[in-house]
Motif scaffolding. Structure first.
Motif, PDB file in Angstrom:
ATOM      1  N   ARG A   1      43.268  32.787  36.938  1.00  0.00           N
ATOM      2  CA  ARG A   1      42.451  34.067  36.473  1.00  0.00           C
ATOM      3  C   ARG A   1      42.719  35.198  37.637  1.00  0.00           C
ATOM      4  O   ARG A   1      42.455  36.474  37.288  1.00  0.00           O
ATOM      5  CB  ARG A   1      40.892  33.402  36.512  1.00  0.00           C
ATOM      6  N   LEU A   2      42.918  34.723  39.013  1.00  0.00           N
ATOM      7  CA  LEU A   2      43.098  36.000  39.900  1.00  0.00           C
ATOM      8  C   LEU A   2      44.499  36.710  39.371  1.00  0.00           C
ATOM      9  O   LEU A   2      44.581  37.920  39.423  1.00  0.00           O
ATOM     10  CB  LEU A   2      43.256  35.455  41.050  1.00  0.00           C
ATOM     11  N   ASN A   3      45.394  35.801  39.028  1.00  0.00           N
ATOM     12  CA  ASN A   3      46.655  36.784  38.564  1.00  0.00           C
ATOM     13  C   ASN A   3      46.375  37.584  37.410  1.00  0.00           C
ATOM     14  O   ASN A   3      46.879  38.668  37.463  1.00  0.00           O
ATOM     15  CB  ASN A   3      47.748  35.655  38.126  1.00  0.00           C
ATOM     16  N   ALA A   4      45.464  37.218  36.363  1.00  0.00           N
ATOM     17  CA  ALA A   4      45.256  38.020  35.212  1.00  0.00           C
ATOM     18  C   ALA A   4      44.436  39.157  35.739  1.00  0.00           C
ATOM     19  O   ALA A   4      44.589  40.340  35.247  1.00  0.00           O
ATOM     20  CB  ALA A   4      44.603  37.194  34.152  1.00  0.00           C
ATOM     21  N   LEU A   5      43.499  39.025  36.721  1.00  0.00           N
ATOM     22  CA  LEU A   5      42.809  40.081  37.100  1.00  0.00           C
ATOM     23  C   LEU A   5      43.589  41.087  37.872  1.00  0.00           C
ATOM     24  O   LEU A   5      43.431  42.428  37.682  1.00  0.00           O
ATOM     25  CB  LEU A   5      41.684  39.623  38.195  1.00  0.00           C
ATOM     26  N   ALA A   6      44.550  40.622  38.621  1.00  0.00           N
ATOM     27  CA  ALA A   6      45.571  41.480  39.130  1.00  0.00           C
ATOM     28  C   ALA A   6      46.184  42.462  38.144  1.00  0.00           C
ATOM     29  O   ALA A   6      46.612  43.564  38.433  1.00  0.00           O
ATOM     30  CB  ALA A   6      46.502  40.697  40.179  1.00  0.00           C
ATOM     31  N   GLU A   7      46.782  41.796  37.055  1.00  0.00           N
ATOM     32  CA  GLU A   7      47.205  42.803  35.926  1.00  0.00           C
ATOM     33  C   GLU A   7      46.438  43.513  35.361  1.00  0.00           C
ATOM     34  O   GLU A   7      46.711  44.765  34.931  1.00  0.00           O
ATOM     35  CB  GLU A   7      47.889  41.484  35.069  1.00  0.00           C
ATOM     36  N   ILE A   8      45.097  43.406  35.114  1.00  0.00           N
ATOM     37  CA  ILE A   8      44.047  44.311  34.662  1.00  0.00           C
ATOM     38  C   ILE A   8      43.764  45.460  35.602  1.00  0.00           C
ATOM     39  O   ILE A   8      43.973  46.571  35.313  1.00  0.00           O
ATOM     40  CB  ILE A   8      42.934  43.539  34.317  1.00  0.00           C
TER      41      ILE A   8
ATOM     42  N   ASN B   1      45.689  46.251  38.408  1.00  0.00           N
ATOM     43  CA  ASN B   1      46.857  46.857  39.066  1.00  0.00           C
ATOM     44  C   ASN B   1      48.224  47.228  38.297  1.00  0.00           C
ATOM     45  O   ASN B   1      49.174  47.478  38.575  1.00  0.00           O
ATOM     46  CB  ASN B   1      47.221  46.305  40.285  1.00  0.00           C
ATOM     47  N   GLY B   2      48.023  46.502  36.925  1.00  0.00           N
ATOM     48  CA  GLY B   2      49.073  46.482  36.124  1.00  0.00           C
ATOM     49  C   GLY B   2      50.271  45.418  36.659  1.00  0.00           C
ATOM     50  O   GLY B   2      51.370  45.260  36.112  1.00  0.00           O
ATOM     51  N   ARG B   3      49.984  44.694  37.496  1.00  0.00           N
ATOM     52  CA  ARG B   3      51.111  43.560  37.944  1.00  0.00           C
ATOM     53  C   ARG B   3      50.294  42.340  38.596  1.00  0.00           C
ATOM     54  O   ARG B   3      49.271  42.584  38.864  1.00  0.00           O
ATOM     55  CB  ARG B   3      52.071  44.289  39.006  1.00  0.00           C
ATOM     56  N   GLY B   4      51.045  41.284  38.289  1.00  0.00           N
ATOM     57  CA  GLY B   4      50.468  39.790  38.799  1.00  0.00           C
ATOM     58  C   GLY B   4      50.362  39.853  40.361  1.00  0.00           C
ATOM     59  O   GLY B   4      50.924  41.030  41.050  1.00  0.00           O
ATOM     60  N   LEU B   5      49.841  38.883  40.947  1.00  0.00           N
ATOM     61  CA  LEU B   5      49.616  38.771  42.401  1.00  0.00           C
ATOM     62  C   LEU B   5      50.505  37.415  42.616  1.00  0.00           C
ATOM     63  O   LEU B   5      50.473  36.244  42.273  1.00  0.00           O
ATOM     64  CB  LEU B   5      48.190  38.405  42.601  1.00  0.00           C
TER      65      LEU B   5
END
Length: 422
Positions: free
Chosen positions: A142-149, A151-155
């Motif tokens: 979910r944190l990786n998905a949040l980063a995409e939302i 910042n437009g890129r994963g974490l």
């Protein structure tokens, strides 16, 4: 003739516009409450992992009365995974409300928690418990998905965690006992607490076949059709199997979510999903709810709570996934309404029973009222939803992180449900 406007009859139903306004006001209040809950937890429980800058964890209890040796020996890995999930919830809530500054702040907090878990776990993402690892796999995803939302890129760090965790989880899903997920690396117990969140993690990780197999195993081995609830697990003895038939509320939650996500992805299940969701809701209402008496004539059904310790998280976890049911277009309207009502009513009642105070109040001032709040309010939640915090949180008695996270989870879940209907 009087020119006074006609007054609405006390028995006249409110208009659609008035109902909509009430919903919007309720949604705003619950969102504010969720923000207060999260900030309160960080203020009271937040600390650095081993004092390392840029890390954040939740203290197990306040005040801290345990010895240093005991603190080092007790590592509540899965509590911190849920703390991470709550910070993600808060960021998504702020993003939903177009508050980019708050969304970013909570995103940074979530990153610090992930670093804190890695640091406190001595540089590893894994441990000996497959349920712990499944919860962290879900939160890091979910944190990786949040980063995409945002910042437009994963974490990268969340992706690293997910990679290691999925490799570890695959080793716990074996053919012993016909399938399912082991609880620990001792591999002597397969249970719902590990299998359900692992199934959800695999579903979200595009391993739908493996997720489906775990759900089908749960259906065959641990679904109690009479009581409409998933049982705890099966222990492997030397020459036999032993059913652990205990009922736990949080076991039902991730199954609900996994069912929805597997069905949406076209997974093959041995039962009809909507009927099973309705049955699970029946079981939840029968076994895991309490009645709160609002007044002599008004009673509401709320999720039961289970004290502190690990049990302090149970109903919060269940609420998180009941909210997903309430918001899913795959689910029949009647079931969605039931799930949403349980979440919102529980959050409202728990909030009403809170203790609210100002930790910066100068108590040495003459005539100070300890109930006064001059600055930002801090809240503590009761460990028993149908009793006020003043009854359950004794003076000087340590308050544990788990029950406070539960309150935060309930409020974030209710905020999601109400935002969709406002």
């Amino acid at each position: 003739m009087s020119t006074e406007p006609t007054r609405r009859s006390l028995h006249q139903a409110p208009t659609a516009a008035e109902i909509s306004q009430l919903h919007q006001e309720h949604a705003r209040k619950v969102s504010d409450r969720a923000e207060t809950a999260g900030r309160s937890i960080l203020r009271m429980f937040g600390k650095k992992a081993f004092g390392v800058p840029g890390t954040l964890l939740g203290a197990v209890q306040i005040p801290e009365t345990r010895t240093r040796f005991t603190r080092l020996g007790e590592w509540h890995f899965w509590w911190q995974a849920h703390l991470l999930d709550c910070a993600i919830d808060a960021s998504l809530r702020a993003h939903r409300e177009m508050d980019s500054a708050t969304a970013t702040t909570w995103f940074e907090t979530a990153q610090a928690i992930l670093r804190g878990i890695h640091t406190r776990n001595l540089g590893s993402w894994t441990n000996s418990y497959f349920d712990d690892m499944a919860w962290l796999a879900l939160a890091s995803g979910r944190l990786n998905a949040l980063a995409e939302i945002l910042n437009g890129r994963g974490l990268i760090q969340a992706q690293d965690a997910g990679r290691d965790l999925f490799v570890a989880l695959s080793k716990g899903a074996t053919t012993d006992l016909g399938g399912g997920m082991f609880w620990s690396t001792q591999k002597d117990f397969k249970n719902t607490p590990a299998t359900a969140p692992a199934a959800l993690a695999f579903a979200r990780g595009a391993q739908v076949g493996r997720a489906s197999a775990l759900l089908n195993w749960l259906d065959t081995k641990l679904w109690d059709a009479e009581r409409k609830v998933y049982l705890d697990g099966i222990k492997i003895r030397q020459d036999s199997e032993e059913l652990e038939s205990a009922l736990y509320s949080y076991n039902q939650g991730p199954v609900l979510s996994a069912l929805l996500e597997v069905a949406e992805a076209g997974g093959e299940l041995n039962f009809e999903v909507n009927q099973r969701i309705s049955d699970i809701l029946d079981g939840i209402e029968q076994h895991f709810t309490a009645t709160f008496e609002v007044s002599a004539v008004e009673r509401v059904k709320v999720l039961s709570t289970h004290g502190d310790g690990d049990g302090g998280l149970f109903s919060g976890i269940l609420a998180r996934y009941l909210a997903q049911v309430a918001l899913s277009e795959q689910v029949a309207e009647e079931a969605r309404s039931r799930a949403g009502a349980l979440v919102v009513q529980s959050a409202d009642i728990l909030w009403e029973g809170r203790r609210e105070f100002d930790p910066d109040l100068p108590l040495n001032e003459y005539g100070i009222d300890v109930r006064e709040v001059r600055g930002e309010p801090t809240v503590l939640f009761s460990t028993d939803i149908v009793r006020h915090a003043s009854e359950t949180l004794g003076v000087g008695t340590p308050v544990q992180l788990s029950s406070q996270l539960q309150g935060w989870m309930l409020l974030e879940s209710a905020a999601r449900v109400l935002a969709a209907s406002a």
